[in-house]
Write a protein that holds these residues in place. Sequence first.
Motif, mmCIF file in Angstrom:
data_model
loop_
_atom_site.group_PDB
_atom_site.id
_atom_site.type_symbol
_atom_site.label_atom_id
_atom_site.label_comp_id
_atom_site.label_asym_id
_atom_site.label_seq_id
_atom_site.Cartn_x
_atom_site.Cartn_y
_atom_site.Cartn_z
ATOM 1 N N SER A 116 -0.356 -16.477 -26.165
ATOM 2 C CA SER A 116 -1.355 -15.947 -25.192
ATOM 3 C C SER A 116 -0.039 -15.854 -24.032
ATOM 4 N N ILE A 117 -0.314 -14.916 -23.310
ATOM 5 C CA ILE A 117 0.741 -14.627 -22.179
ATOM 6 C C ILE A 117 -0.060 -14.410 -20.946
ATOM 7 N N GLN A 118 0.615 -15.177 -19.740
ATOM 8 C CA GLN A 118 0.029 -14.898 -18.313
ATOM 9 C C GLN A 118 1.094 -14.822 -17.365
ATOM 10 N N ALA A 119 0.940 -13.868 -16.488
ATOM 11 C CA ALA A 119 1.831 -13.458 -15.727
ATOM 12 C C ALA A 119 1.719 -14.040 -14.190
ATOM 13 N N ALA A 120 2.681 -14.597 -13.666
ATOM 14 C CA ALA A 120 2.560 -15.058 -12.236
ATOM 15 C C ALA A 120 3.307 -13.685 -11.442
ATOM 16 N N PHE A 121 2.482 -12.866 -10.450
ATOM 17 C CA PHE A 121 2.953 -11.667 -10.080
ATOM 18 C C PHE A 121 3.632 -12.079 -8.454
ATOM 19 N N VAL A 122 4.326 -10.902 -8.129
ATOM 20 C CA VAL A 122 5.151 -11.213 -7.128
ATOM 21 C C VAL A 122 4.036 -10.984 -5.943
ATOM 22 N N ASP A 123 3.300 -10.243 -6.061
ATOM 23 C CA ASP A 123 2.185 -9.711 -5.387
ATOM 24 C C ASP A 123 0.517 -10.183 -5.810
ATOM 25 N N GLU A 124 -0.282 -11.002 -5.059
ATOM 26 C CA GLU A 124 -1.623 -11.444 -5.728
ATOM 27 C C GLU A 124 -2.399 -10.251 -6.097
ATOM 28 N N ARG A 125 -2.252 -9.064 -5.262
ATOM 29 C CA ARG A 125 -3.162 -7.984 -5.476
ATOM 30 C C ARG A 125 -2.796 -7.451 -6.747
ATOM 31 N N GLN A 126 -1.600 -7.405 -7.039
ATOM 32 C CA GLN A 126 -1.367 -6.724 -8.259
ATOM 33 C C GLN A 126 -1.660 -7.748 -9.552
ATOM 34 N N ARG A 127 -1.855 -8.928 -9.372
ATOM 35 C CA ARG A 127 -2.438 -9.623 -10.377
ATOM 36 C C ARG A 127 -3.736 -9.663 -10.601
ATOM 37 N N VAL A 128 -4.432 -9.310 -9.626
ATOM 38 C CA VAL A 128 -5.987 -8.988 -9.748
ATOM 39 C C VAL A 128 -6.262 -7.733 -10.445
ATOM 40 N N ASP A 135 -1.075 -21.766 -32.136
ATOM 41 C CA ASP A 135 -1.000 -22.667 -33.142
ATOM 42 C C ASP A 135 -0.555 -24.065 -33.247
ATOM 43 N N CYS A 136 0.702 -24.286 -32.266
ATOM 44 C CA CYS A 136 1.190 -25.537 -32.038
ATOM 45 C C CYS A 136 1.076 -26.119 -30.593
ATOM 46 N N GLY A 137 0.634 -25.138 -29.623
ATOM 47 C CA GLY A 137 0.112 -25.785 -28.397
ATOM 48 C C GLY A 137 1.251 -25.755 -27.412
ATOM 49 N N ARG A 138 2.641 -25.525 -27.802
ATOM 50 C CA ARG A 138 3.869 -25.289 -26.957
ATOM 51 C C ARG A 138 3.678 -24.295 -26.172
ATOM 52 N N ASN A 139 3.774 -24.738 -24.692
ATOM 53 C CA ASN A 139 3.709 -23.714 -23.550
ATOM 54 C C ASN A 139 5.067 -23.921 -22.701
ATOM 55 N N ARG A 140 5.376 -22.668 -22.583
ATOM 56 C CA ARG A 140 6.786 -22.619 -21.808
ATOM 57 C C ARG A 140 6.680 -21.284 -20.547
ATOM 58 N N TRP A 141 7.191 -21.723 -19.589
ATOM 59 C CA TRP A 141 7.223 -20.491 -18.421
ATOM 60 C C TRP A 141 8.765 -19.866 -18.489
ATOM 61 N N TRP A 142 8.752 -18.524 -18.498
ATOM 62 C CA TRP A 142 10.196 -17.769 -18.621
ATOM 63 C C TRP A 142 10.256 -16.970 -17.575
ATOM 64 N N LYS A 143 11.491 -16.650 -16.997
ATOM 65 C CA LYS A 143 11.616 -15.674 -15.982
ATOM 66 C C LYS A 143 11.926 -14.433 -16.847
ATOM 67 N N PRO A 144 11.682 -13.165 -16.006
ATOM 68 C CA PRO A 144 11.858 -11.757 -16.702
ATOM 69 C C PRO A 144 13.253 -11.751 -17.409
ATOM 70 N N ASP A 145 14.155 -12.194 -16.847
ATOM 71 C CA ASP A 145 15.655 -12.019 -17.233
ATOM 72 C C ASP A 145 15.814 -12.962 -18.563
ATOM 73 N N GLU A 146 15.038 -13.841 -18.720
ATOM 74 C CA GLU A 146 14.997 -14.615 -20.067
ATOM 75 C C GLU A 146 14.506 -14.071 -21.364
ATOM 76 N N LEU A 147 13.689 -12.785 -20.975
ATOM 77 C CA LEU A 147 13.178 -12.352 -22.102
ATOM 78 C C LEU A 147 13.868 -11.164 -22.607
ATOM 79 N N ARG A 148 15.058 -10.779 -22.027
ATOM 80 C CA ARG A 148 16.018 -9.717 -22.698
ATOM 81 C C ARG A 148 16.073 -9.918 -24.362
ATOM 82 N N ARG A 149 16.095 -11.204 -24.878
ATOM 83 C CA ARG A 149 16.520 -11.473 -26.154
ATOM 84 C C ARG A 149 15.302 -10.695 -27.165
ATOM 85 N N PHE A 150 14.088 -10.358 -26.513
ATOM 86 C CA PHE A 150 13.112 -9.916 -27.141
ATOM 87 C C PHE A 150 12.952 -8.401 -27.008
#
Length: 99
Positions: free
Chosen positions: A68-80, A22-37
């Motif tokens: 929309s959510i996109q994850a940056a994985f620890v392991d590239e094979r896991q991302r695929v 809707d607004c185009g805002r983009n933000r990167w969060w670390k997993p521990d920052e998502l605890r509030r959700f």
Amino acid sequence: MALPGRKPVIAHVVSISVECADCGRNRWWKPDELRRFGVTDGTPLAELSGRIVCSACRADGLPGTAVSIQAAFVDERQRVRSEAQMLSEREVLVEARRA
């Protein structure tokens, strides 16, 4: 890294990109920052879109749920593997809607 046949969880990612359609805002969060959700290390990535909302849109009185959510994985094979699984799940949803 997830075991074969298991869905990827938040513990497998380094960070999460959340972009509001809707607004185009983009933000990167670390997993521990998502605890509030209510996100824990065992939360499947597929459940994130139902939990995360855009705070900027919410402040303006909009729903803020078109993210929309996109994850940056620890392991590239896991991302695929995760991308392939998400695409196959989307195909099943589209076919179910057509029926």
